[in-house]
Design a protein around this motif. Structure first.
Motif, PDB file in Angstrom:
ATOM      1  N   UNK A  88      -9.198   5.528 -32.656  1.00  0.00           N
ATOM      2  CA  UNK A  88      -9.989   5.819 -31.467  1.00  0.00           C
ATOM      3  C   UNK A  88      -9.851   7.268 -31.033  1.00  0.00           C
ATOM      4  N   UNK A  89     -10.155   7.547 -29.775  1.00  0.00           N
ATOM      5  CA  UNK A  89     -10.047   8.911 -29.259  1.00  0.00           C
ATOM      6  C   UNK A  89      -8.604   9.269 -28.904  1.00  0.00           C
ATOM      7  N   UNK A  90      -8.382  10.549 -28.662  1.00  0.00           N
ATOM      8  CA  UNK A  90      -7.151  10.974 -28.001  1.00  0.00           C
ATOM      9  C   UNK A  90      -7.197  10.510 -26.552  1.00  0.00           C
ATOM     10  N   UNK A  91      -6.070  10.607 -25.860  1.00  0.00           N
ATOM     11  CA  UNK A  91      -5.968   9.955 -24.554  1.00  0.00           C
ATOM     12  C   UNK A  91      -6.650  10.705 -23.414  1.00  0.00           C
ATOM     13  N   UNK A  92      -6.775  12.032 -23.523  1.00  0.00           N
ATOM     14  CA  UNK A  92      -7.232  12.809 -22.361  1.00  0.00           C
ATOM     15  C   UNK A  92      -7.859  14.126 -22.796  1.00  0.00           C
ATOM     16  N   UNK A  93      -8.526  14.764 -21.841  1.00  0.00           N
ATOM     17  CA  UNK A  93      -9.089  16.088 -22.086  1.00  0.00           C
ATOM     18  C   UNK A  93      -7.987  17.084 -22.440  1.00  0.00           C
ATOM     19  N   UNK A  94      -6.852  16.969 -21.765  1.00  0.00           N
ATOM     20  CA  UNK A  94      -5.740  17.881 -22.037  1.00  0.00           C
ATOM     21  C   UNK A  94      -5.260  17.744 -23.487  1.00  0.00           C
ATOM     22  N   UNK A  95      -5.117  16.492 -23.961  1.00  0.00           N
ATOM     23  CA  UNK A  95      -4.690  16.279 -25.348  1.00  0.00           C
ATOM     24  C   UNK A  95      -5.759  16.774 -26.317  1.00  0.00           C
ATOM     25  N   UNK A  96      -7.018  16.516 -25.996  1.00  0.00           N
ATOM     26  CA  UNK A  96      -8.107  16.958 -26.869  1.00  0.00           C
ATOM     27  C   UNK A  96      -8.083  18.488 -27.016  1.00  0.00           C
ATOM     28  N   UNK A  97      -7.957  19.178 -25.894  1.00  0.00           N
ATOM     29  CA  UNK A  97      -7.936  20.641 -25.922  1.00  0.00           C
ATOM     30  C   UNK A  97      -6.728  21.165 -26.694  1.00  0.00           C
ATOM     31  N   UNK A  98      -5.590  20.503 -26.517  1.00  0.00           N
ATOM     32  CA  UNK A  98      -4.366  20.931 -27.219  1.00  0.00           C
ATOM     33  C   UNK A  98      -4.529  20.781 -28.729  1.00  0.00           C
ATOM     34  N   UNK A 105       0.832  -1.191   0.000  1.00  0.00           N
ATOM     35  CA  UNK A 105       0.000   0.000   0.000  1.00  0.00           C
ATOM     36  C   UNK A 105       0.877   1.256   0.000  1.00  0.00           C
ATOM     37  N   UNK A 106       0.386   2.332  -0.600  1.00  0.00           N
ATOM     38  CA  UNK A 106       1.126   3.595  -0.518  1.00  0.00           C
ATOM     39  C   UNK A 106       1.201   4.065   0.931  1.00  0.00           C
ATOM     40  N   UNK A 107       2.255   4.791   1.245  1.00  0.00           N
ATOM     41  CA  UNK A 107       2.415   5.275   2.615  1.00  0.00           C
ATOM     42  C   UNK A 107       1.354   6.317   2.967  1.00  0.00           C
ATOM     43  N   UNK A 108       0.928   7.063   1.973  1.00  0.00           N
ATOM     44  CA  UNK A 108      -0.133   8.059   2.171  1.00  0.00           C
ATOM     45  C   UNK A 108      -1.168   7.862   1.073  1.00  0.00           C
ATOM     46  N   UNK A 109      -2.438   7.805   1.459  1.00  0.00           N
ATOM     47  CA  UNK A 109      -3.489   7.631   0.459  1.00  0.00           C
ATOM     48  C   UNK A 109      -3.594   8.878  -0.420  1.00  0.00           C
ATOM     49  N   UNK A 110      -3.565   8.645  -1.728  1.00  0.00           N
ATOM     50  CA  UNK A 110      -3.715   9.760  -2.668  1.00  0.00           C
ATOM     51  C   UNK A 110      -4.254   9.186  -3.978  1.00  0.00           C
ATOM     52  N   UNK A 111      -5.566   8.994  -4.025  1.00  0.00           N
ATOM     53  CA  UNK A 111      -6.190   8.318  -5.160  1.00  0.00           C
ATOM     54  C   UNK A 111      -6.232   9.206  -6.400  1.00  0.00           C
ATOM     55  N   UNK A 112      -6.120   8.542  -7.546  1.00  0.00           N
ATOM     56  CA  UNK A 112      -6.285   9.221  -8.839  1.00  0.00           C
ATOM     57  C   UNK A 112      -7.119   8.324  -9.741  1.00  0.00           C
ATOM     58  N   UNK A 113      -8.157   8.894 -10.334  1.00  0.00           N
ATOM     59  CA  UNK A 113      -8.985   8.133 -11.275  1.00  0.00           C
ATOM     60  C   UNK A 113      -8.269   8.008 -12.611  1.00  0.00           C
ATOM     61  N   UNK A 114      -8.368   6.832 -13.200  1.00  0.00           N
ATOM     62  CA  UNK A 114      -7.924   6.606 -14.571  1.00  0.00           C
ATOM     63  C   UNK A 114      -9.155   6.772 -15.452  1.00  0.00           C
ATOM     64  N   UNK A 115      -9.068   7.658 -16.448  1.00  0.00           N
ATOM     65  CA  UNK A 115     -10.228   8.005 -17.265  1.00  0.00           C
ATOM     66  C   UNK A 115     -10.215   7.214 -18.575  1.00  0.00           C
ATOM     67  N   UNK A 116     -11.347   6.600 -18.882  1.00  0.00           N
ATOM     68  CA  UNK A 116     -11.538   5.949 -20.172  1.00  0.00           C
ATOM     69  C   UNK A 116     -11.779   7.049 -21.203  1.00  0.00           C
ATOM     70  N   UNK A 117     -10.873   7.245 -22.164  1.00  0.00           N
ATOM     71  CA  UNK A 117     -11.015   8.378 -23.088  1.00  0.00           C
ATOM     72  C   UNK A 117     -12.190   8.253 -24.052  1.00  0.00           C
ATOM     73  N   UNK A 118     -12.760   7.058 -24.166  1.00  0.00           N
ATOM     74  CA  UNK A 118     -13.917   6.887 -25.048  1.00  0.00           C
ATOM     75  C   UNK A 118     -15.210   7.350 -24.391  1.00  0.00           C
ATOM     76  N   UNK A 119     -15.243   7.337 -23.059  1.00  0.00           N
ATOM     77  CA  UNK A 119     -16.474   7.700 -22.345  1.00  0.00           C
ATOM     78  C   UNK A 119     -16.314   8.926 -21.446  1.00  0.00           C
TER      79      UNK A 119
END
Length: 478
Positions: free
Chosen positions: A324-334, A19-33
């Motif tokens: 398919x789609x680009x990988x992320x909102x950041x890439x889409x905006x760029x 386990x990580x020493x400190x909890x710090x969750x990050x969601x992995x986003x499905x770029x299609x949805x």
């Protein structure tokens, strides 16, 4: 019924999932949805310290392990990877949006292919060779390696770094892209199943500002191998400067594709467009600047228009040859911003353009886009877009002008040219300042050196060159 969220919060350190020493969750986003499909943890410097300590403690014994034993473990890893290739393809498709056929065959498939290339190179590797009388040149593993890999070809880059590092006797800590970490987590499972010694391979998730920066400056990491943007590569180099560690970089590109009038125009222009659009344009060696001899330029523009309009955009879960789609909102905006800039700066929009393709109201899908009449002062001529966007430029037909424009970029990863004149192809190819030059779309052999000139990085990945990058050179005189 909604799909179950994938939980990959743990790290792989010293042969165990922890386990990580400190909890710090990050969601992995499905770029299609645009919805969360998994959750990981972002690590800290303290998590990294544990991983580096494990790698440091195991280095001496792993370096002393006979090459045959290290090779046998890598062979076993390759067998596991092949057995679980469909899982790997599914993970890559989910995390970064590659259509399932591309994800399973090309994206996942390069893992076993690169692994085989390294085994072939290992069998012929010169560990020692005589220099002068009583003197021997010796290659030894450099030590503990920090490896940072990107989201666009995740297993490709993981294999190109982890396998040669382990093969030559280094130990390592991997930080995969936090945007597309699921395939890396599977790779760690493969390592565990292959039963590598504890501490030889470690994985800590994190972002660049946290774990990445801490890796670069860590006093117990002997080498950094980074693949990603040129901007981030410069930061890794600066971070590594105080500890004077080796840094190898595989960075961006703005690769020219020179089309001479004496080639099979239909075939080469169509192939160039398809290559540019492959992986939704998210490849560092993508041929994104098409330089066409002016006598056939308008004909080439018409061919490119048809070719781009034949590139279908579709759901990455569905089989087929679509993108398919680009990988992320950041890439889409760029990418949207750069398409808009191309229009504003006066490039001729041949096809595609702003917004999502017809039929899509969510997901980071973009329209395959071709610009003509692009000039060297335009942003889309200079900047790496990292999307399915092609810039077309006319040149006067001379070899000198083709080479000048081809080399007119701060990058130098790849270059492409098409001509039916074999001697011309060799002349021009030798003058292009790029690490990989392909004439008439000819492929590259397994184990070839992958890397570039100028701001595309330094060092080479793949085959014997990839092994050498993870070694030190010693001369022993007695």
């Amino acid at each position: 019924m909604e799909p179950e969220m994938i939980d990959k919060r743990n790290f792989y350190i010293n042969g165990s999932w922890v386990k990580p020493l400190v909890e710090n969750d990050l969601d992995v986003i499905d770029p299609a949805t645009e919805e969360a499909c998994a959750v990981i943890s972002l690590g800290t410097k303290d998590d990294l310290d544990l991983a580096v300590k494990a790698a440091r403690d195991s280095f001496e014994s792993w370096a002393a392990t006979p090459v045959e034993e290290r090779r046998a473990l890598i062979v076993k890893l390759g067998e596991i990877m092949k057995k679980r290739l469909s899982e790997l393809g599914e993970a890559i498709s989910l995390e970064m949006g590659a259509p399932i056929d591309l994800a399973s065959q090309d994206q996942a498939g390069v893992g076993p292919s690169h692994l085989k290339g390294f085994l072939d190179a290992l069998d012929e590797f010169d560990w020692e060779k005589p220099f002068k009388e009583g003197q021997t040149i010796i290659r030894e593993p450099i030590g503990v390696c920090g490896l940072i890999t990107p989201w666009n070809w995740p297993i490709n880059q993981i294999t190109l770094k982890v396998i040669p590092a382990l093969a030559v006797g280094c130990t390592c800590v991997l930080k995969p892209s936090e945007i597309a970490p699921l395939s890396a987590m599977l790779f760690a499972e493969f390592i565990d199943e292959a039963d590598f010694p504890k501490g030889v391979f470690n994985l800590v998730n994190g972002d660049g500002a946290g774990v990445g920066e801490a890796m670069s400056s860590h006093p117990d990491i002997d080498m950094m191998s980074f693949t990603g943007s040129t901007r981030a590569g410069a930061l890794v180099t600066k971070g590594a400067a105080d500890t004077v560690k080796r840094v190898t970089l595989e960075l961006g590109g703005k690769s020219p594709n020179i089309i001479f009038a004496d080639c099979d125009l239909e075939k080469m222009v169509t192939g160039g467009v398809e290559h540019c659009m492959e992986n939704t344009g998210q490849s560092c060696n993508s041929p994104t600047r098409m330089l066409v001899e002016e006598s056939v330029y308008e004909q080439a523009v018409s061919i490119a228009k048809v070719a781009a309009e034949n590139v279908h955009v579709g759901n990455p879960r569905e089989k087929g040859g679509h993108i398919g789609p680009l990988v992320s909102q950041m890439q889409y905006d760029k990418v949207q911003s750069l398409i808009e800039t191309g229009i504003k700066e006066g490039a001729r929009l041949v096809t595609g353009g702003l917004g999502r393709p017809e039929g899509f109201n969510r997901g980071y899908f973009v329209r395959p886009t071709v610009f003509a009449d692009v000039t060297p002062d335009m942003t889309i001529y200079k900047e790496e877009i990292f999307g399915p966007v092609l810039s077309m430029i006319a040149f006067d037909g001379s070899e000198n002008e083709a080479v000048r424009l081809g080399n007119d970029t701060p990058y130098g990863l790849a270059a492409y040219l098409s001509t039916d004149d074999k001697e011309k192809g060799e002349r021009v190819g030798r003058r292009l300042r790029a690490g990989m030059v392909r004439v008439n779309r000819k492929g590259l052999g397994r184990g070839h050196p992958f890397g570039g000139y100028k701001q595309s990085g330094n060092g080479r990945e793949g085959g014997v060159w990839g092994l050498e990058d993870f070694t030190e050179v010693k001369i022993l005189s007695q």
